[in-house]
Write an enzyme that holds these catalytic residues in place. Structure first.
Site, PDB file in Angstrom:
ATOM      1  N   LYS A   1       0.765  -1.244   0.121  1.00  0.00           N
ATOM      2  CA  LYS A   1       0.259  -0.326   0.263  1.00  0.00           C
ATOM      3  C   LYS A   1       0.964   1.431  -0.155  1.00  0.00           C
ATOM      4  CE  LYS A   1      -3.825   1.860   0.912  1.00  0.00           C
ATOM      5  NZ  LYS A   1      -5.126   1.701  -0.494  1.00  0.00           N
TER       6      LYS A   1
ATOM      7  N   ASP B   1      -5.691  -3.602  -1.210  1.00  0.00           N
ATOM      8  CA  ASP B   1      -7.036  -3.533  -1.332  1.00  0.00           C
ATOM      9  C   ASP B   1      -7.441  -4.075  -3.196  1.00  0.00           C
ATOM     10  OD1 ASP B   1      -5.786  -1.018  -2.140  1.00  0.00           O
ATOM     11  OD2 ASP B   1      -7.585  -0.245  -2.160  1.00  0.00           O
TER      12      ASP B   1
ATOM     13  N   ASP C   1      -1.649 -12.065   5.985  1.00  0.00           N
ATOM     14  CA  ASP C   1      -2.334 -13.243   7.572  1.00  0.00           C
ATOM     15  C   ASP C   1      -3.641 -13.121   6.565  1.00  0.00           C
ATOM     16  OD1 ASP C   1      -3.679 -14.702   9.526  1.00  0.00           O
ATOM     17  OD2 ASP C   1      -3.249 -12.905  10.642  1.00  0.00           O
TER      18      ASP C   1
ATOM     19  N   ASP D   1      -5.995 -16.202   4.629  1.00  0.00           N
ATOM     20  CA  ASP D   1      -7.172 -16.522   4.930  1.00  0.00           C
ATOM     21  C   ASP D   1      -8.280 -16.150   3.658  1.00  0.00           C
ATOM     22  OD1 ASP D   1      -7.029 -17.118   7.237  1.00  0.00           O
ATOM     23  OD2 ASP D   1      -8.545 -16.325   8.103  1.00  0.00           O
TER      24      ASP D   1
END
Ligand code: ATP
Length: 364
Positions: A193, A226, A250, A254
């Site tokens: 980012k 994003d 992390d 998922d």
């Protein structure tokens, strides 16, 4: 269960953890024993308590002897821990997962997400990617500082968190990613980012680009976090190795694992230069603990990753072959709707799935 042998053994420390930990660990050990018998690996298991079991017995969720045992072992199998529920550190609540990562300098968290034959991805096309997540710094305020915490409250109404990005941490995780890409489809995507975190993600990208320049055969691209979250849902199939900082990794892993089928399939290895710890990506799943319905594939796959890592380090082909056999057995069990666990719509309990995968390893 203390089976340490004098020599020619691979000593694995077993830490069951909390929630579904004991159940998925038992299933994993059943598979490892089958692999041991078939490939004559010389595995020796020693169990120690961490988490609530350790707290009940010794007043701390991570007794100091566990860290010593982990350092002495050839590898560690770590079940999930309910550290969110632990008491404060002063009352013995220490996070075994975070402390092992820091104490053993496990800087690379390798998190594959792979669709399995016969089980369609939750969205998009079949996925086969690996998230290489920096594991020792970033926004993990509870463990990123030498002394003290990276999170603090100067006043009751002001909370601050410091994000730590270093040249060493960024360079070594980039090295891990490009080395892995060389064994795969030779593509690395760096996720960042830096349009907002110009200095810290700027340094991260500078380091990754420097490593990329040394790997001319590897295709290199960059994505903003994003956009990456959206791209994974749209179609995760073009991604191969994804390298990123601690918290982005992390969260994205998922997402990627769930796209591939279930968090219950989400294997991972925490690796450093000297130590390796197999640990499922997910948490202790207290909502399904003690019911024999958790999917142990995540920890079984993590254990296979540990065997492969040990095999490569030690130059022992049979360890790599055992890891491949476990992966193939997982594939076969998941491909059959009658031998899936409940999260994948199947009828098998945790122990029955472990037994089935063990049988497939033995028969394979
Ligand atoms: P923790 O607080 O330890 O992180 P959690 O329940 O908040 O626990 P996870 O353990 O990651 O977070 O679980 C998220 C969801 O995924 C839960 O609904 C859980 O039941 C499910 N889940 C996690 N692991 C498995 C598994 N191995 N098999 C089946 N479902 C799982």
């Amino acid at each position: 269960m203390n089976e340490r042998r004098a020599k020619n053994t691979i000593d694995l420390l077993v830490l069951e953890g909390d929630g579904i930990g004991p159940e998925i660990m038992a299933a994993t050990l059943a598979v490892l024993r089958a692999a041991d018998a078939k490939f004559d690996l010389g595995l020796a298991f020693e169990t120690a308590a961490v988490g609530w079991a350790a707290h009940r017995a010794t007043g701390t969720t991570l007794p100091p002897t566990v860290m010593d045992k982990a350092k002495a072992a050839d590898g560690v199998l770590l079940g999930p821990v309910s550290h969110n529920e632990y008491p404060p550190i002063a009352e013995g609540g220490r996070n075994p997962s975070g402390e092992l990562r820091k104490g053993l300098d496990l800087y690379a968290n390798i998190r594959p997400a792979r669709s399995r034959e016969g089980f369609p991805p939750r969205c998009g096309k079949p996925v086969d990617l690996v998230i290489v997540r920096e594991n020792t710094e970033g926004f993990y305020a509870d463990r990123s500082m030498f002394l003290g915490s990276g999170e603090f409250m100067p006043t009751p109404d002001l909370a601050l968190a410091v994000r730590k990005i270093t040249r060493l941490g960024s360079t070594r995780i980039a090295e891990s990613a490009f080395k892995l890409a060389m064994q795969r489809r030779k593509k690395v995507t760096a996720v960042h980012k830096s349009n907002v975190l110009r200095v810290s993600d700027g340094l991260f990208l500078e380091c990754v680009r420097a490593v990329a320049a040394r790997y001319g055969q590897v295709q290199y691209e960059e994505r903003i976090i994003d956009a990456m979250a959206a791209l994974l849902v749209r179609d995760a199939s073009p991604f191969d190795v994804v390298v990123t900082t601690n918290m982005y990794g992390d969260i994205l892993s998922d997402e990627a694992s769930e796209i591939s089928g279930s968090l219950g399939l989400a294997a991972s290895l925490n690796a450093g230069d000297a130590h390796g710890v197999a640990q499922a990506q997910h948490g202790s799943a207290p909502d399904i603990a003690g019911k024999n319905i958790a999917n142990p594939a995540s920890l079984i796959g993590s254990a296979a990753m540990l065997l492969a890592w040990l095999g490569e380090r030690r130059g022992e082909k049979k360890l790599v072959e055992a890891a491949q056999a476990i992966e193939a057995a997982l594939d076969a069990a998941i491909a059959d709707p009658n031998t899936r666990t409940r999260d994948l719509g199947g009828p098998l309990g945790t122990d029955a799935f472990g037994k089935r995968v063990g049988e497939l390893v033995a028969a394979g």
